[in-house]
Write a protein that holds these residues in place. Structure first.
Motif, short mmCIF file in Angstrom:
data_model
loop_
_atom_site.label_atom_id
_atom_site.label_comp_id
_atom_site.label_asym_id
_atom_site.label_seq_id
_atom_site.Cartn_x
_atom_site.Cartn_y
_atom_site.Cartn_z
N UNK A 1 0.84 -1.17 0.00
CA UNK A 1 0.00 0.00 0.00
C UNK A 1 0.88 1.23 0.00
N UNK A 2 0.49 2.21 -0.77
CA UNK A 2 1.18 3.50 -0.82
C UNK A 2 0.19 4.58 -0.41
N UNK A 3 0.59 5.38 0.56
CA UNK A 3 -0.21 6.53 0.99
C UNK A 3 0.48 7.78 0.46
N UNK A 46 -2.28 -1.24 -3.54
CA UNK A 46 -3.31 -0.23 -3.28
C UNK A 46 -2.63 1.12 -3.12
N UNK A 47 -3.26 2.17 -3.66
CA UNK A 47 -2.78 3.54 -3.48
C UNK A 47 -3.90 4.35 -2.85
N UNK A 48 -3.60 4.99 -1.72
CA UNK A 48 -4.51 5.97 -1.11
C UNK A 48 -3.87 7.32 -1.34
N UNK A 57 -2.27 15.61 -8.14
CA UNK A 57 -3.03 14.60 -7.40
C UNK A 57 -2.56 13.21 -7.75
N UNK A 58 -3.21 12.23 -7.20
CA UNK A 58 -2.80 10.86 -7.42
C UNK A 58 -3.39 10.21 -8.65
N UNK A 59 -4.25 10.91 -9.38
CA UNK A 59 -4.90 10.31 -10.55
C UNK A 59 -3.88 9.89 -11.61
#
Length: 69
Positions: A1-3, A46-48, A57-59
């Protein structure tokens, strides 16, 4: 997971919540560039992401991560 979160206090809180839910592998990035660098080393499952980072942004990262698999 990446935050991906540019406010360290919020990133740490999210990490605590995720760890409490049973996720043990957590990586954190504070910018889109940092996140790209981290995903080049190991693609997260997973990316939050903060939708309104100071530097994007993360898009874009989500599209990049999906295309590399």
């Amino acid at each position: 997971m990446l935050i991906i979160e540019d406010v360290r206090l919020i990133a740490n809180h999210i990490a605590q919540l995720v760890e409490a839910a049973g996720v043990s592998l957590i990586d954190m990035a504070d910018s889109e560039d940092d996140a790209f660098a981290r995903t080049s080393l190991r693609a997260p499952e997973v990316i939050l992401s903060d939708a309104s980072l100071g530097t994007g942004g993360g898009a874009a990262l989500s599209r990049y991560s999906g295309s590399s698999r």
